[in-house]
Scaffold this active site. Structure first.
Site, PDB file in Angstrom:
ATOM      1  N   HIS A  60      -9.677   1.232   4.442  1.00  0.00           N
ATOM      2  CA  HIS A  60      -8.428   1.391   5.185  1.00  0.00           C
ATOM      3  C   HIS A  60      -8.674   2.311   6.378  1.00  0.00           C
ATOM      4  O   HIS A  60      -9.467   3.251   6.301  1.00  0.00           O
ATOM      5  CB  HIS A  60      -7.339   1.971   4.279  1.00  0.00           C
ATOM      6  CG  HIS A  60      -5.995   1.937   4.917  1.00  0.00           C
ATOM      7  ND1 HIS A  60      -5.587   2.888   5.824  1.00  0.00           N
ATOM      8  CD2 HIS A  60      -4.977   1.045   4.826  1.00  0.00           C
ATOM      9  CE1 HIS A  60      -4.375   2.575   6.245  1.00  0.00           C
ATOM     10  NE2 HIS A  60      -3.981   1.459   5.660  1.00  0.00           N
ATOM     11  N   ASN A 103       0.868  -1.179   0.000  1.00  0.00           N
ATOM     12  CA  ASN A 103       0.000   0.000   0.000  1.00  0.00           C
ATOM     13  C   ASN A 103       0.906   1.230   0.000  1.00  0.00           C
ATOM     14  O   ASN A 103       1.451   1.600   1.034  1.00  0.00           O
ATOM     15  CB  ASN A 103      -0.895  -0.037   1.248  1.00  0.00           C
ATOM     16  CG  ASN A 103      -1.774   1.200   1.362  1.00  0.00           C
ATOM     17  OD1 ASN A 103      -1.843   2.014   0.442  1.00  0.00           O
ATOM     18  ND2 ASN A 103      -2.453   1.329   2.490  1.00  0.00           N
ATOM     19  N   TRP A 104       1.057   1.814  -1.170  1.00  0.00           N
ATOM     20  CA  TRP A 104       1.990   2.942  -1.296  1.00  0.00           C
ATOM     21  C   TRP A 104       1.437   4.221  -0.683  1.00  0.00           C
ATOM     22  O   TRP A 104       2.159   5.205  -0.535  1.00  0.00           O
ATOM     23  CB  TRP A 104       2.317   3.192  -2.777  1.00  0.00           C
ATOM     24  CG  TRP A 104       3.110   2.113  -3.442  1.00  0.00           C
ATOM     25  CD1 TRP A 104       3.445   0.886  -2.925  1.00  0.00           C
ATOM     26  CD2 TRP A 104       3.683   2.143  -4.760  1.00  0.00           C
ATOM     27  NE1 TRP A 104       4.181   0.162  -3.837  1.00  0.00           N
ATOM     28  CE2 TRP A 104       4.340   0.915  -4.976  1.00  0.00           C
ATOM     29  CE3 TRP A 104       3.685   3.091  -5.778  1.00  0.00           C
ATOM     30  CZ2 TRP A 104       5.002   0.616  -6.161  1.00  0.00           C
ATOM     31  CZ3 TRP A 104       4.352   2.800  -6.968  1.00  0.00           C
ATOM     32  CH2 TRP A 104       5.000   1.573  -7.148  1.00  0.00           C
ATOM     33  N   LYS A 105       0.144   4.217  -0.372  1.00  0.00           N
ATOM     34  CA  LYS A 105      -0.512   5.424   0.175  1.00  0.00           C
ATOM     35  C   LYS A 105      -0.215   6.628  -0.730  1.00  0.00           C
ATOM     36  O   LYS A 105      -0.112   6.464  -1.946  1.00  0.00           O
ATOM     37  CB  LYS A 105      -0.089   5.648   1.627  1.00  0.00           C
ATOM     38  CG  LYS A 105      -0.274   4.384   2.463  1.00  0.00           C
ATOM     39  CD  LYS A 105      -0.177   4.565   3.948  1.00  0.00           C
ATOM     40  CE  LYS A 105      -0.355   3.217   4.642  1.00  0.00           C
ATOM     41  NZ  LYS A 105      -0.348   3.316   6.091  1.00  0.00           N
ATOM     42  N   GLY A 151       2.592  -1.236   4.280  1.00  0.00           N
ATOM     43  CA  GLY A 151       2.723   0.179   3.971  1.00  0.00           C
ATOM     44  C   GLY A 151       4.175   0.583   3.810  1.00  0.00           C
ATOM     45  O   GLY A 151       4.778   0.443   2.749  1.00  0.00           O
ATOM     46  N   GLY A 152       4.762   1.078   4.898  1.00  0.00           N
ATOM     47  CA  GLY A 152       6.116   1.640   4.856  1.00  0.00           C
ATOM     48  C   GLY A 152       7.140   0.759   4.161  1.00  0.00           C
ATOM     49  O   GLY A 152       7.924   1.237   3.329  1.00  0.00           O
ATOM     50  N   GLU A 202      -5.972  -5.117  10.117  1.00  0.00           N
ATOM     51  CA  GLU A 202      -4.914  -4.144  10.392  1.00  0.00           C
ATOM     52  C   GLU A 202      -5.213  -3.408  11.689  1.00  0.00           C
ATOM     53  O   GLU A 202      -5.983  -2.432  11.690  1.00  0.00           O
ATOM     54  CB  GLU A 202      -4.835  -3.108   9.259  1.00  0.00           C
ATOM     55  CG  GLU A 202      -4.507  -3.688   7.909  1.00  0.00           C
ATOM     56  CD  GLU A 202      -3.872  -2.637   6.999  1.00  0.00           C
ATOM     57  OE1 GLU A 202      -2.768  -2.884   6.513  1.00  0.00           O
ATOM     58  OE2 GLU A 202      -4.476  -1.564   6.813  1.00  0.00           O
ATOM     59  N   SER A 238       2.866  -2.435  10.260  1.00  0.00           N
ATOM     60  CA  SER A 238       4.303  -2.518  10.513  1.00  0.00           C
ATOM     61  C   SER A 238       4.925  -3.870  10.149  1.00  0.00           C
ATOM     62  O   SER A 238       5.837  -4.346  10.822  1.00  0.00           O
ATOM     63  CB  SER A 238       4.624  -2.143  11.966  1.00  0.00           C
ATOM     64  OG  SER A 238       4.252  -0.789  12.214  1.00  0.00           O
ATOM     65  N   GLU A 278      -7.119   4.677   7.539  1.00  0.00           N
ATOM     66  CA  GLU A 278      -6.915   6.113   7.252  1.00  0.00           C
ATOM     67  C   GLU A 278      -8.137   6.708   6.552  1.00  0.00           C
ATOM     68  O   GLU A 278      -8.476   7.867   6.765  1.00  0.00           O
ATOM     69  CB  GLU A 278      -5.625   6.297   6.423  1.00  0.00           C
ATOM     70  CG  GLU A 278      -4.387   6.055   7.276  1.00  0.00           C
ATOM     71  CD  GLU A 278      -3.192   5.477   6.539  1.00  0.00           C
ATOM     72  OE1 GLU A 278      -3.148   5.546   5.294  1.00  0.00           O
ATOM     73  OE2 GLU A 278      -2.298   4.925   7.222  1.00  0.00           O
ATOM     74  N   GLY A 329       1.963   1.975  10.752  1.00  0.00           N
ATOM     75  CA  GLY A 329       2.921   3.061  10.646  1.00  0.00           C
ATOM     76  C   GLY A 329       3.608   3.406  11.954  1.00  0.00           C
ATOM     77  O   GLY A 329       4.286   4.424  12.063  1.00  0.00           O
TER      78      GLY A 329
HETATM   79  P1  PGA Z   1       2.453   0.063   7.654  1.00  0.00           P
HETATM   80  O1  PGA Z   1       1.039   0.336   6.945  1.00  0.00           O
HETATM   81  O2  PGA Z   1       2.993  -1.212   7.079  1.00  0.00           O
HETATM   82  O3  PGA Z   1       3.290   1.254   7.313  1.00  0.00           O
HETATM   83  O4  PGA Z   1       2.189  -0.050   9.126  1.00  0.00           O
HETATM   84  C1  PGA Z   1       0.155  -0.710   6.677  1.00  0.00           C
HETATM   85  C2  PGA Z   1      -1.096  -0.179   6.051  1.00  0.00           C
HETATM   86  O5  PGA Z   1      -1.519   0.926   6.418  1.00  0.00           O
HETATM   87  O6  PGA Z   1      -1.713  -0.821   5.178  1.00  0.00           O
END
Ligand code: PGA
Length: 253
Positions: free
Chosen positions: A98, A9-11, A237-238, A170, A216, A100, A176
């Site tokens: 998600h 997930n590149w956001k 994500g990251g 998640e 994470s 967010e 994050g």
């Molecule tokens: P993260 O994000 O791996 O940076 O914790 C995961 C996500 O939001 O899908």
């Protein structure tokens, strides 16, 4: 055996040039180094869907996904992107719900049920996210909340439709933050979700549903997390923003 999936997930990150480089580096590393048959999905910002898809060509292992879509099919909704648009571009996956989106854009279970429906109607597979915030976990309400999230947005589907959905658990406190759920915590929640699906759809259907862990995930913890019996891969994500890190995560699946 359920298909293992590792979705990045590149956001809202990367310029077009950086995005092209990242995709091409990961594609090369996966081809050279990754054994096994885990499926990889790059969930990229809308403007990069076509360039990255075109770059991949007919890569059998890697595909692209969007990070959201509108609950509407078309019309006067400035700035929105619809499921039919994604379908017309040949995009197979879309992340929905998600945390967010829930937190910053006020998306709730009812709205997400509509988004799930419109995505499925147009042949997209939703990657449906659920997960509890820290205060809910600390008050021991995580199982009830996640079951409710799944119920609200997915339980109106029939079994055939549900089978097209990928679920991503998640925990919000792990996203994050560098604070991963332990493999045991992840496995426990995935088993709770699968059991809940079984209570509605029967065990045979529940056993086919792919449930990813997100929060994470990194090169050091991916293998242990992905080895849990009910964890079918990850939403990352990251660590998906660096080609070497993401490749190492994929190797864990
Ligand atoms: P993260 O994000 O791996 O940076 O914790 C995961 C996500 O939001 O899908």
């Amino acid at each position: 055996m359920r298909q293992k999936i590792v979705a990045g997930n590149w956001k809202m990150n990367k310029t077009l040039e950086e995005a092209n480089i990242l995709a091409s580096e990961v594609t090369g590393m996966v081809a050279d180094e990754v054994k096994g048959d885990a499926k990889v999905i790059f969930c990229v910002p809308f403007p990069y869907l076509l360039p990255i898809k075109n770059q991949l060509g007919n890569n059998a292992r890697i595909s692209v996904g969007a990070q959201n879509c509108s609950e509407h099919e078309s019309g006067a909704y400035t700035g929105e992107v619809s499921a039919p648009m994604l379908k017309s571009m040949g995009i197979p996956y879309v992340i929905l719900g998600h945390s967010e989106r829930r937190q910053y854009f006020g998306e709730d279970g009812k709205l997400l049920a509509k988004k799930v429906d419109v995505a499925l109607k147009h042949g997209l597979s939703p990657i449906f996210c659920c997960g509890e915030p820290l205060e809910v976990r600390e008050a021991n309400g995580h199982e009830a909340l996640v079951k409710k999230q799944v119920e609200e947005s997915l339980f109106h589907l029939d079994a055939d439709a549900l089978k097209k959905v990928v679920i991503a658990y998640e925990p919000v406190w792990a996203i994050g933050t560098g604070k991963t759920a332990s493999a045991q915590q992840a496995q426990d929640m995935h088993a709770v979700i699968r059991k809940h699906l079984a209570s509605k759809y029967g065990q045979a259907v529940a056993d086919t549903i792919i449930i990813l862990y997100g929060g994470s995930v990194n090169a050091a913890n991916a293998k242990e997390l992905f080895s849990c019996p009910d964890v079918d891969g990850g939403l990352v994500g990251g660590a998906s923003l660096k080609s070497r890190d993401f490749t190492e995560v994929i190797k864990g699946a």
